[in-house]
Write an enzyme that holds these catalytic residues in place. Structure first.
Site, PDB file in Angstrom:
ATOM      1  N   ASP A  43       1.006  -1.257  -0.225  1.00 41.78           N
ATOM      2  CA  ASP A  43      -0.019   0.095   0.076  1.00 41.78           C
ATOM      3  C   ASP A  43       0.891   1.231   0.100  1.00 41.78           C
ATOM      4  OD1 ASP A  43      -2.984   0.998   0.690  1.00 41.78           O
ATOM      5  OD2 ASP A  43      -1.578   2.076   1.779  1.00 41.78           O
ATOM      6  N   LYS A  45       2.840  -1.089   8.959  1.00 38.76           N
ATOM      7  CA  LYS A  45       4.329  -0.696   8.488  1.00 38.76           C
ATOM      8  C   LYS A  45       5.022  -0.867   9.505  1.00 38.76           C
ATOM      9  CE  LYS A  45       7.317   2.940   8.486  1.00 38.76           C
ATOM     10  NZ  LYS A  45       7.726   3.754   9.862  1.00 38.76           N
ATOM     11  N   SER A  46       6.454  -1.195   9.034  1.00 36.56           N
ATOM     12  CA  SER A  46       7.393  -1.515   9.863  1.00 36.56           C
ATOM     13  C   SER A  46       8.613  -1.467   8.942  1.00 36.56           C
ATOM     14  CB  SER A  46       7.385  -2.681  10.756  1.00 36.56           C
ATOM     15  OG  SER A  46       8.810  -2.678  11.502  1.00 36.56           O
ATOM     16  N   ASN A  86       4.375  -9.309  12.436  1.00 31.69           N
ATOM     17  CA  ASN A  86       3.275  -8.755  12.015  1.00 31.69           C
ATOM     18  C   ASN A  86       2.442  -9.537  10.721  1.00 31.69           C
ATOM     19  OD1 ASN A  86       3.541  -6.531  13.606  1.00 31.69           O
ATOM     20  ND2 ASN A  86       4.124  -5.169  12.005  1.00 31.69           N
ATOM     21  N   HIS A 117      -7.185   9.661  -2.273  1.00 36.35           N
ATOM     22  CA  HIS A 117      -6.591   9.340  -0.778  1.00 36.35           C
ATOM     23  C   HIS A 117      -7.357  10.394   0.226  1.00 36.35           C
ATOM     24  CE1 HIS A 117      -2.332   9.100   0.839  1.00 36.35           C
ATOM     25  NE2 HIS A 117      -3.234   9.186   1.956  1.00 36.35           N
ATOM     26  N   LYS A 129      -2.487   5.619  -4.317  1.00 40.32           N
ATOM     27  CA  LYS A 129      -3.458   6.622  -3.979  1.00 40.32           C
ATOM     28  C   LYS A 129      -3.434   7.967  -4.616  1.00 40.32           C
ATOM     29  CE  LYS A 129      -3.612   4.608   0.621  1.00 40.32           C
ATOM     30  NZ  LYS A 129      -2.258   4.523   0.893  1.00 40.32           N
ATOM     31  N   TYR A 147       3.231   9.585  -0.647  1.00 32.00           N
ATOM     32  CA  TYR A 147       4.273   9.172   0.005  1.00 32.00           C
ATOM     33  C   TYR A 147       5.605   9.571  -0.581  1.00 32.00           C
ATOM     34  CZ  TYR A 147       0.548   6.749   2.436  1.00 32.00           C
ATOM     35  OH  TYR A 147      -0.722   6.134   3.109  1.00 32.00           O
ATOM     36  N   ARG A 161       9.810  -7.304  13.252  1.00 30.03           N
ATOM     37  CA  ARG A 161       8.362  -6.858  13.107  1.00 30.03           C
ATOM     38  C   ARG A 161       7.609  -7.102  12.112  1.00 30.03           C
ATOM     39  NH1 ARG A 161       9.070  -0.885  15.896  1.00 30.03           N
ATOM     40  NH2 ARG A 161       9.412  -1.444  18.218  1.00 30.03           N
TER      41      ARG A 161
END
Ligand code: NAD
Length: 279
Positions: free
Chosen positions: A45, A232-233, A242, A108, A75, A50, A238
């Site tokens: 995503d 997110k990581s 996740n 967005h 987006k 971003y 992690r």
């Protein structure tokens, strides 16, 4: 670990778990997404906003993973709501990603106080991108129930998803209910509240009892509610943590206890979509 696929209202499907790249610096995005793909994530995503679509594309290209095993969302940025800008910026996104299509393209933010309150022509331009398959699905993000009702009433085209802020302290139930009523899936952004939820004692108690981490319990809560998540990581351990959500479940009581942490609008981390106007 197999990630379940959920059916979208347009006949396509989407992996329920993905990987988000908000705030991943552009020069670290390729390496970060490469690590996520190695862990097993197949749904990424990103967003024009971003600034890291290029890094996502580099990681996809070097991964060797067949395109039809990947699900890529981007987006529309807030300055691109005019229909011509929707088309131009979508072409730029495809170029940056190095792809001939995306799986999902979202508005967005609705920006109801900008563009003379017209997010309907933006939505119409988005829907036209599915005609030649360059966007397999289109949807919206941060749409409140009135925004959603308006685009559906005025165009007759259902968004495939509505991606909104949801985590235990902000259940966003009215929006989730409106999504469900229209038959579209909820994507829960900031699913672990950007980390802020992880020291909650209720979640900690459940995690301890199940031998899981607070992040896993929180993400599993979303999964049990049927929402799509993409934590997110930038740390591989992690990312792995996740990703490990599908070999345990929560009891209905545990799901209710976590839902009970909802603080209503006081629990929001992000801006209120009804007033957010940053272009
Ligand atoms: P998140 O809830 O996924 O939290 C991410 C942060 O939590 C990380 O930066 C890290 O500090 C921490 N974290 C992650 N895993 C952890 C673990 N296992 N243990 C301890 N700490 C951990 O927040 P997010 O990045 O804001 O949201 C996820 C994704 O949602 C974004 O990357 C983006 O793709 C999307 N998003 C969309 C919008 C929108 O307006 N549509 C807004 C925000 C985010």
């Amino acid at each position: 670990m197999t990630v379940p696929s959920l059916s979208l209202n347009d006949g396509h499907s989407i992996p329920q778990l993905g990987f988000g790249v908000f705030q991943v610096p552009p020069d670290q995005t390729a390496a970060t997404v490469t690590a996520a793909l190695e862990v097993g994530y197949r749904h990424i995503d990103t967003a024009q906003m971003y600034g890291n679509e290029k890094g996502v594309g580099e990681a996809l290209a070097t991964s060797g993973i067949p395109r039809d095993e990947l699900f890529v969302t981007t987006k529309l940025n807030n300055m691109n709501h005019a229909p011509d800008d929707v088309r131009r910026s979508f072409d730029e996104s495809l170029r940056a990603l190095g792809l001939d299509h995306v799986d999902l393209f979202l508005i967005h933010w609705p920006l109801p106080t900008q563009y003379d309150g017209d997010y309907v022509s933006t939505w119409k331009a988005m829907t036209e991108l599915t005609a030649d398959g360059r966007a397999k699905s289109v949807g919206v993000s941060n749409f409140e129930p009135d925004h959603l009702a308006r685009v559906i009433d005025e165009t007759g085209v259902l968004p495939a998803v509505n991606q909104v802020e949801v985590h235990p302290r902000f259940g966003n139930e009215a929006v989730r209910a409106a999504n469900a009523e229209h038959g579209l899936l909820t994507e829960a952004w900031s699913p672990i509240g950007q980390g802020s939820i992880l020291d909650d004692p209720t979640i900690g108690e459940i995690a301890e009892r199940l031998g899981r981490t607070p992040a896993q319990v929180t993400l599993r809560w979303h999964v049990e509610r049927g929402d799509i998540v993409f934590p997110k990581s930038m740390h591989r351990e992690r990312m792995q943590e996740n990703f490990a959500l599908f070999d345990f479940d929560l009891s209905p009581d545990d799901v209710s206890a976590i839902s009970g942490l909802d603080r209503g609008s006081a629990g929001r981390i992000g801006p209120d979509p009804a007033t957010f106007d940053r272009i």
